[in-house]
Design a protein around this motif. Sequence first.
Motif, PDB file in Angstrom:
ATOM      1  N   GLY A 170     -45.069  53.684  -7.541  1.00 54.83           N
ATOM      2  CA  GLY A 170     -46.573  53.761  -7.067  1.00 54.83           C
ATOM      3  C   GLY A 170     -45.824  53.983  -5.006  1.00 54.83           C
ATOM      4  O   GLY A 170     -44.957  53.621  -4.757  1.00 54.83           O
ATOM      5  N   HIS A 189     -44.395  49.470   0.092  1.00 51.80           N
ATOM      6  CA  HIS A 189     -45.504  48.894   1.075  1.00 51.80           C
ATOM      7  C   HIS A 189     -44.691  47.827   2.057  1.00 51.80           C
ATOM      8  O   HIS A 189     -43.450  48.523   2.078  1.00 51.80           O
ATOM      9  CB  HIS A 189     -46.329  47.281   0.180  1.00 51.80           C
ATOM     10  CG  HIS A 189     -45.372  47.129  -1.012  1.00 51.80           C
ATOM     11  ND1 HIS A 189     -44.678  46.079  -0.437  1.00 51.80           N
ATOM     12  CD2 HIS A 189     -44.751  47.281  -2.629  1.00 51.80           C
ATOM     13  CE1 HIS A 189     -43.172  45.627  -1.510  1.00 51.80           C
ATOM     14  NE2 HIS A 189     -44.095  46.178  -2.442  1.00 51.80           N
ATOM     15  N   ARG A 210     -45.625  60.775  -7.644  1.00 54.30           N
ATOM     16  CA  ARG A 210     -45.490  59.289  -6.674  1.00 54.30           C
ATOM     17  C   ARG A 210     -44.317  60.140  -6.076  1.00 54.30           C
ATOM     18  O   ARG A 210     -44.069  59.625  -5.143  1.00 54.30           O
ATOM     19  CB  ARG A 210     -45.261  58.450  -7.811  1.00 54.30           C
ATOM     20  CG  ARG A 210     -46.333  58.138  -8.611  1.00 54.30           C
ATOM     21  CD  ARG A 210     -45.777  56.681  -9.136  1.00 54.30           C
ATOM     22  NE  ARG A 210     -47.446  56.702 -10.226  1.00 54.30           N
ATOM     23  CZ  ARG A 210     -48.075  55.527 -11.019  1.00 54.30           C
ATOM     24  NH1 ARG A 210     -46.808  55.458 -11.561  1.00 54.30           N
ATOM     25  NH2 ARG A 210     -48.159  54.741 -11.486  1.00 54.30           N
ATOM     26  N   SER A 259     -45.015  42.596  -4.278  1.00 55.62           N
ATOM     27  CA  SER A 259     -45.063  43.789  -5.248  1.00 55.62           C
ATOM     28  C   SER A 259     -45.872  44.580  -5.937  1.00 55.62           C
ATOM     29  O   SER A 259     -46.888  43.929  -5.840  1.00 55.62           O
ATOM     30  CB  SER A 259     -43.666  43.456  -6.309  1.00 55.62           C
ATOM     31  OG  SER A 259     -44.618  42.086  -7.785  1.00 55.62           O
ATOM     32  N   LYS A 260     -45.944  45.498  -6.257  1.00 57.97           N
ATOM     33  CA  LYS A 260     -47.052  46.651  -6.709  1.00 57.97           C
ATOM     34  C   LYS A 260     -47.543  45.805  -7.804  1.00 57.97           C
ATOM     35  O   LYS A 260     -48.753  46.143  -8.482  1.00 57.97           O
ATOM     36  CB  LYS A 260     -46.588  47.986  -7.773  1.00 57.97           C
ATOM     37  CG  LYS A 260     -45.854  48.166  -5.455  1.00 57.97           C
ATOM     38  CD  LYS A 260     -45.532  50.260  -6.026  1.00 57.97           C
ATOM     39  CE  LYS A 260     -44.116  49.644  -6.456  1.00 57.97           C
ATOM     40  NZ  LYS A 260     -42.985  50.810  -5.439  1.00 57.97           N
ATOM     41  N   THR A 261     -46.611  45.317  -8.875  1.00 58.41           N
ATOM     42  CA  THR A 261     -47.428  44.679  -9.934  1.00 58.41           C
ATOM     43  C   THR A 261     -47.955  43.819  -9.472  1.00 58.41           C
ATOM     44  O   THR A 261     -48.843  43.348 -10.424  1.00 58.41           O
ATOM     45  CB  THR A 261     -46.221  44.542 -11.147  1.00 58.41           C
ATOM     46  OG1 THR A 261     -44.867  44.136 -10.728  1.00 58.41           O
ATOM     47  CG2 THR A 261     -46.099  45.188 -11.850  1.00 58.41           C
ATOM     48  N   THR A 270     -50.017  43.208  -1.692  1.00 59.55           N
ATOM     49  CA  THR A 270     -49.023  44.361  -0.708  1.00 59.55           C
ATOM     50  C   THR A 270     -50.748  44.158   0.405  1.00 59.55           C
ATOM     51  O   THR A 270     -51.441  44.744  -0.382  1.00 59.55           O
ATOM     52  CB  THR A 270     -48.508  45.328  -1.837  1.00 59.55           C
ATOM     53  OG1 THR A 270     -49.760  46.406  -2.145  1.00 59.55           O
ATOM     54  CG2 THR A 270     -47.904  44.931  -2.869  1.00 59.55           C
ATOM     55  N   GLY A 322     -50.390  48.529   2.116  1.00 62.49           N
ATOM     56  CA  GLY A 322     -49.542  49.730   1.811  1.00 62.49           C
ATOM     57  C   GLY A 322     -49.005  50.341   3.038  1.00 62.49           C
ATOM     58  O   GLY A 322     -50.361  49.981   3.977  1.00 62.49           O
TER      59      GLY A 322
END
Length: 359
Positions: free
Chosen positions: A44, A47, A90, A225-227, A231, A233
């Motif tokens: 992804g 960030h 991506r 973290s993205k998950t 974040t 970005g």
Amino acid sequence: MTTATPVVDRPAAEPNLTATAGLADRIARDPEAFRVLSGDRPTGPLHLGHYLGTLANRVRLQNIGVPTVVVIADYQVITDRSDPGPLADRVRTLVAEYLAAGLDPERTVIFPHSAVPTLNQLMVPFLALVTDAELRRNPTVKAEALASRRPLGGLLLTYPVHQAADILGSGGTVVPIGRDQLPHLETARLIARRFNERYGLVFTLPEPLLTGTPNLLGTDGAKMSKTRGNTIGLGDTADRTAAIVRGAQTDANRHITFEPATRPQVANLLSVIGELTEQDPRDVAADIGDRGAAELKRRATEAINDRLAPLRRRRTDLLADPGYLTGVLVDGTARATALTADVLNRVRAAMGMDYFAGP
Ligand code: TRP
């Protein structure tokens, strides 16, 4: 073939964080004697945690003349999920973000590791140098296995070895990373050391390089973290950034002080401001004093948006030219192929695997 030196089965040492300061000095004295190697998984957009934790350091090192290699770790995407996702998109976005942040494709080699089979070939001798127990105690692997809510897959368990192939196979000696990646760096060092002991000196032990914020917290106080969806970005708008920072957790004490142990969220915002404006976070805290979290957040938003504005403009421009971004990868892959072939040849020679010249 007999083994000259027995391989000692010692546990992975604690990373020596204090080495970082000395390393920065040594690099400044002779930048061309080092090679920076670092990378990201294309899961992804990047960030602020990536930017402050490693990307800004890569750009800085590139700019002082250290040869720099950046690996897009596409195989690592499937360590904790089965679907690689929309990779083409991506990876292009990642390349745009690298260039927007200041990586220069003339000076820096950027390539996806799946496109360079040499690196995977190193995985075979490297796997022979680590034990199951050593792999299982890697805290980052443990955390990722837990978060993925799936049984521990063979690749998740061994990806630090694959990452060692990224690093050692590219001749990397300086690895700018966030704190969560230190266990993997220890594995790479362990493999390099054991390879050298067993087959003769081929590898220089790679050293980690941390920034002042190697461990950025997200807006919920957990690791950014993205998950986790906490974040900021690199590609977010200034308004969205303001909204995200406004929603960040702080605490009930109006007087702002820099106390990472007892006030982690406040300290996190102070570190971000400090890192982006080159001030000591303690001075930033003293300056804000009794003006409280609202002023802290206002300053954090301003520091982030000021720094990211030019990056965001370049990012948008670059994304409008996908042909150029693909060209950067084609060129980077060609250069990485040559670089890694050289290392693999030395590995094979050291192991006596070059016993015939091939077809
Ligand atoms: N594991 C790293 C991450 O998740 C990405 C990565 C792959 C990497 N290969 C690397 C980092 C080599 C440093 C060096 O962020």
